[in-house]
Write a protein that holds these residues in place. Sequence first.
Motif, PDB file in Angstrom:
ATOM      1  N   ARG A  49      55.072  13.664  82.518  1.00 34.36           N
ATOM      2  CA  ARG A  49      54.176  12.508  82.457  1.00 34.36           C
ATOM      3  C   ARG A  49      53.631  12.333  81.047  1.00 34.36           C
ATOM      4  O   ARG A  49      53.422  13.306  80.334  1.00 34.36           O
ATOM      5  N   LEU A  50      53.372  11.073  80.680  1.00 37.82           N
ATOM      6  CA  LEU A  50      52.747  10.744  79.410  1.00 37.82           C
ATOM      7  C   LEU A  50      51.339  11.324  79.382  1.00 37.82           C
ATOM      8  O   LEU A  50      50.626  11.273  80.374  1.00 37.82           O
ATOM      9  N   ALA A  51      50.919  11.861  78.219  1.00 35.03           N
ATOM     10  CA  ALA A  51      49.566  12.382  78.050  1.00 35.03           C
ATOM     11  C   ALA A  51      48.958  11.795  76.781  1.00 35.03           C
ATOM     12  O   ALA A  51      49.588  11.782  75.731  1.00 35.03           O
ATOM     13  N   VAL A  52      47.749  11.284  76.885  1.00 33.56           N
ATOM     14  CA  VAL A  52      46.959  10.807  75.759  1.00 33.56           C
ATOM     15  C   VAL A  52      45.837  11.821  75.602  1.00 33.56           C
ATOM     16  O   VAL A  52      45.082  12.047  76.546  1.00 33.56           O
ATOM     17  N   SER A  53      45.734  12.433  74.419  1.00 38.44           N
ATOM     18  CA  SER A  53      44.901  13.625  74.289  1.00 38.44           C
ATOM     19  C   SER A  53      43.946  13.585  73.104  1.00 38.44           C
ATOM     20  O   SER A  53      44.301  13.969  71.990  1.00 38.44           O
ATOM     21  N   PRO A  54      42.693  13.163  73.333  1.00 43.38           N
ATOM     22  CA  PRO A  54      41.689  13.346  72.281  1.00 43.38           C
ATOM     23  C   PRO A  54      41.370  14.842  72.173  1.00 43.38           C
ATOM     24  O   PRO A  54      41.385  15.553  73.177  1.00 43.38           O
ATOM     25  N   HIS A  55      41.113  15.321  70.949  1.00 41.13           N
ATOM     26  CA  HIS A  55      40.843  16.737  70.766  1.00 41.13           C
ATOM     27  C   HIS A  55      39.846  16.955  69.636  1.00 41.13           C
ATOM     28  O   HIS A  55      39.681  16.111  68.752  1.00 41.13           O
ATOM     29  N   SER A  75      43.470  16.074  77.916  1.00 48.80           N
ATOM     30  CA  SER A  75      44.664  15.240  78.098  1.00 48.80           C
ATOM     31  C   SER A  75      44.463  14.348  79.312  1.00 48.80           C
ATOM     32  O   SER A  75      44.163  14.819  80.407  1.00 48.80           O
ATOM     33  N   VAL A  76      44.648  13.060  79.089  1.00 50.69           N
ATOM     34  CA  VAL A  76      44.505  12.072  80.155  1.00 50.69           C
ATOM     35  C   VAL A  76      45.890  11.564  80.515  1.00 50.69           C
ATOM     36  O   VAL A  76      46.647  11.139  79.646  1.00 50.69           O
ATOM     37  N   VAL A  77      46.220  11.648  81.793  1.00 50.48           N
ATOM     38  CA  VAL A  77      47.460  11.073  82.313  1.00 50.48           C
ATOM     39  C   VAL A  77      47.099   9.643  82.718  1.00 50.48           C
ATOM     40  O   VAL A  77      46.336   9.446  83.663  1.00 50.48           O
ATOM     41  N   PRO A  78      47.590   8.632  81.987  1.00 51.62           N
ATOM     42  CA  PRO A  78      47.204   7.250  82.278  1.00 51.62           C
ATOM     43  C   PRO A  78      47.650   6.812  83.676  1.00 51.62           C
ATOM     44  O   PRO A  78      48.673   7.280  84.190  1.00 51.62           O
ATOM     45  N   PRO A  79      46.918   5.889  84.290  1.00 54.14           N
ATOM     46  CA  PRO A  79      47.241   5.440  85.646  1.00 54.14           C
ATOM     47  C   PRO A  79      48.459   4.529  85.724  1.00 54.14           C
ATOM     48  O   PRO A  79      48.792   4.040  86.794  1.00 54.14           O
ATOM     49  N   GLY A  83      52.017   8.055  90.796  1.00 51.10           N
ATOM     50  CA  GLY A  83      51.097   9.132  91.141  1.00 51.10           C
ATOM     51  C   GLY A  83      49.691   8.894  90.655  1.00 51.10           C
ATOM     52  O   GLY A  83      48.763   9.538  91.092  1.00 51.10           O
ATOM     53  N   GLY A  84      49.522   7.972  89.705  1.00 44.84           N
ATOM     54  CA  GLY A  84      48.183   7.635  89.246  1.00 44.84           C
ATOM     55  C   GLY A  84      47.691   8.475  88.083  1.00 44.84           C
ATOM     56  O   GLY A  84      48.446   9.188  87.433  1.00 44.84           O
ATOM     57  N   ALA A  85      46.391   8.384  87.849  1.00 46.38           N
ATOM     58  CA  ALA A  85      45.744   9.021  86.708  1.00 46.38           C
ATOM     59  C   ALA A  85      45.470  10.492  86.970  1.00 46.38           C
ATOM     60  O   ALA A  85      45.474  10.957  88.106  1.00 46.38           O
ATOM     61  N   GLY A  86      45.213  11.201  85.889  1.00 48.14           N
ATOM     62  CA  GLY A  86      44.847  12.601  85.989  1.00 48.14           C
ATOM     63  C   GLY A  86      44.257  13.093  84.682  1.00 48.14           C
ATOM     64  O   GLY A  86      44.311  12.405  83.665  1.00 48.14           O
ATOM     65  N   VAL A  87      43.665  14.287  84.722  1.00 47.26           N
ATOM     66  CA  VAL A  87      43.118  14.910  83.523  1.00 47.26           C
ATOM     67  C   VAL A  87      43.534  16.370  83.485  1.00 47.26           C
ATOM     68  O   VAL A  87      43.718  17.013  84.525  1.00 47.26           O
ATOM     69  N   TYR A  88      43.678  16.867  82.265  1.00 48.88           N
ATOM     70  CA  TYR A  88      44.049  18.262  82.030  1.00 48.88           C
ATOM     71  C   TYR A  88      43.274  18.691  80.796  1.00 48.88           C
ATOM     72  O   TYR A  88      43.593  18.286  79.683  1.00 48.88           O
ATOM     73  N   ASN A  89      42.198  19.446  80.973  1.00 50.78           N
ATOM     74  CA  ASN A  89      41.352  19.850  79.861  1.00 50.78           C
ATOM     75  C   ASN A  89      41.611  21.315  79.523  1.00 50.78           C
ATOM     76  O   ASN A  89      41.463  22.183  80.373  1.00 50.78           O
ATOM     77  N   SER A  90      41.990  21.583  78.290  1.00 53.42           N
ATOM     78  CA  SER A  90      42.333  22.935  77.852  1.00 53.42           C
ATOM     79  C   SER A  90      41.431  23.354  76.704  1.00 53.42           C
ATOM     80  O   SER A  90      41.255  22.614  75.739  1.00 53.42           O
ATOM     81  N   THR A  91      40.862  24.552  76.813  1.00 52.66           N
ATOM     82  CA  THR A  91      40.035  25.128  75.760  1.00 52.66           C
ATOM     83  C   THR A  91      40.683  26.424  75.297  1.00 52.66           C
ATOM     84  O   THR A  91      41.085  27.244  76.124  1.00 52.66           O
ATOM     85  N   ALA A  92      40.792  26.606  73.984  1.00 53.09           N
ATOM     86  CA  ALA A  92      41.450  27.793  73.432  1.00 53.09           C
ATOM     87  C   ALA A  92      40.577  28.441  72.363  1.00 53.09           C
ATOM     88  O   ALA A  92      39.847  27.762  71.645  1.00 53.09           O
ATOM     89  N   ALA A  93      40.673  29.749  72.293  1.00 57.24           N
ATOM     90  CA  ALA A  93      40.082  30.536  71.211  1.00 57.24           C
ATOM     91  C   ALA A  93      41.255  31.218  70.523  1.00 57.24           C
ATOM     92  O   ALA A  93      42.021  31.931  71.170  1.00 57.24           O
ATOM     93  N   PRO A 108      44.826  32.618  73.401  1.00 52.79           N
ATOM     94  CA  PRO A 108      44.713  32.349  74.829  1.00 52.79           C
ATOM     95  C   PRO A 108      43.949  31.056  75.097  1.00 52.79           C
ATOM     96  O   PRO A 108      43.128  30.624  74.299  1.00 52.79           O
ATOM     97  N   SER A 109      44.251  30.462  76.245  1.00 53.32           N
ATOM     98  CA  SER A 109      43.574  29.222  76.635  1.00 53.32           C
ATOM     99  C   SER A 109      43.269  29.255  78.125  1.00 53.32           C
ATOM    100  O   SER A 109      43.864  30.018  78.879  1.00 53.32           O
ATOM    101  N   VAL A 110      42.361  28.410  78.514  1.00 57.73           N
ATOM    102  CA  VAL A 110      42.063  28.193  79.928  1.00 57.73           C
ATOM    103  C   VAL A 110      42.013  26.680  80.138  1.00 57.73           C
ATOM    104  O   VAL A 110      41.510  25.947  79.289  1.00 57.73           O
ATOM    105  N   ALA A 111      42.588  26.219  81.238  1.00 60.13           N
ATOM    106  CA  ALA A 111      42.643  24.777  81.512  1.00 60.13           C
ATOM    107  C   ALA A 111      42.054  24.480  82.883  1.00 60.13           C
ATOM    108  O   ALA A 111      42.166  25.291  83.807  1.00 60.13           O
ATOM    109  N   ILE A 112      41.446  23.335  82.994  1.00 61.92           N
ATOM    110  CA  ILE A 112      40.981  22.786  84.266  1.00 61.92           C
ATOM    111  C   ILE A 112      41.725  21.475  84.448  1.00 61.92           C
ATOM    112  O   ILE A 112      41.800  20.676  83.519  1.00 61.92           O
ATOM    113  N   TYR A 113      42.294  21.253  85.628  1.00 62.79           N
ATOM    114  CA  TYR A 113      43.132  20.075  85.810  1.00 62.79           C
ATOM    115  C   TYR A 113      42.902  19.418  87.169  1.00 62.79           C
ATOM    116  O   TYR A 113      42.506  20.053  88.137  1.00 62.79           O
ATOM    117  N   PHE A 114      43.140  18.124  87.191  1.00 64.63           N
ATOM    118  CA  PHE A 114      43.165  17.300  88.400  1.00 64.63           C
ATOM    119  C   PHE A 114      44.150  16.188  88.085  1.00 64.63           C
ATOM    120  O   PHE A 114      43.845  15.280  87.317  1.00 64.63           O
TER     121      PHE A 114
END
Length: 182
Positions: A49-55, A75-79, A83-93, A108-114
């Motif tokens: 899927r296409l992802a538009v990702s402000p960071h 990362s925002v999956v445009p609608p 399947g519609g829209a979605g988000v995938y937020n990843s934080t890394a150190a 390493p990173s951790v992501a929260i997604y819907f």
Amino acid sequence: METMRTTGRQSPSAAGLALVLSVVPTQADASELSAGISFGWIQAGTATRLAVSPHAGISWRTKSNILIHVHDLLSVVPPIQIGGAGVYNSTAAALGYGWDHGDFSAGPSVAIYFMPACGSALCGRVAGMAAGARAQTNAYVAGPLGVSVSANVDWVDGNSLVLPGHLSVLVVAGPVLRWSVE
């Protein structure tokens, strides 16, 4: 009357940020803030899927050009896709190396997604947390303006019938702007 009780739990991202901030070298030569927007693809399961990702990120550079980098990528999956829209937020150190016109970091990173996803037999919405790794490089081509390329690989796991356990891969690239504080 209904009352609400809080448990005092903190998010893994906040705990990771606190850990990184506690080990940031006090002899840092410079701090940099960076922000941008990238475009690319995310694959979780069988569908890409296409992802538009402000960071945005902050890094501390030592006198020997070693970087300690904290970065967040939403990362925002445009609608406009099936399947519609979605988000995938990843934080890394991450740790890395910087030079006058760029830097590279990984960690390493951790992501929260819907988001919508397809497995081998089903398609549907998936939600949860994923642990993984991230690598990023920035090349500054015109003063503070540059190009950023990042890749995340996360293990999407859980009780989902759609994705019972798959890798998620996100690769995005786009412009980035940095501000330095000496």
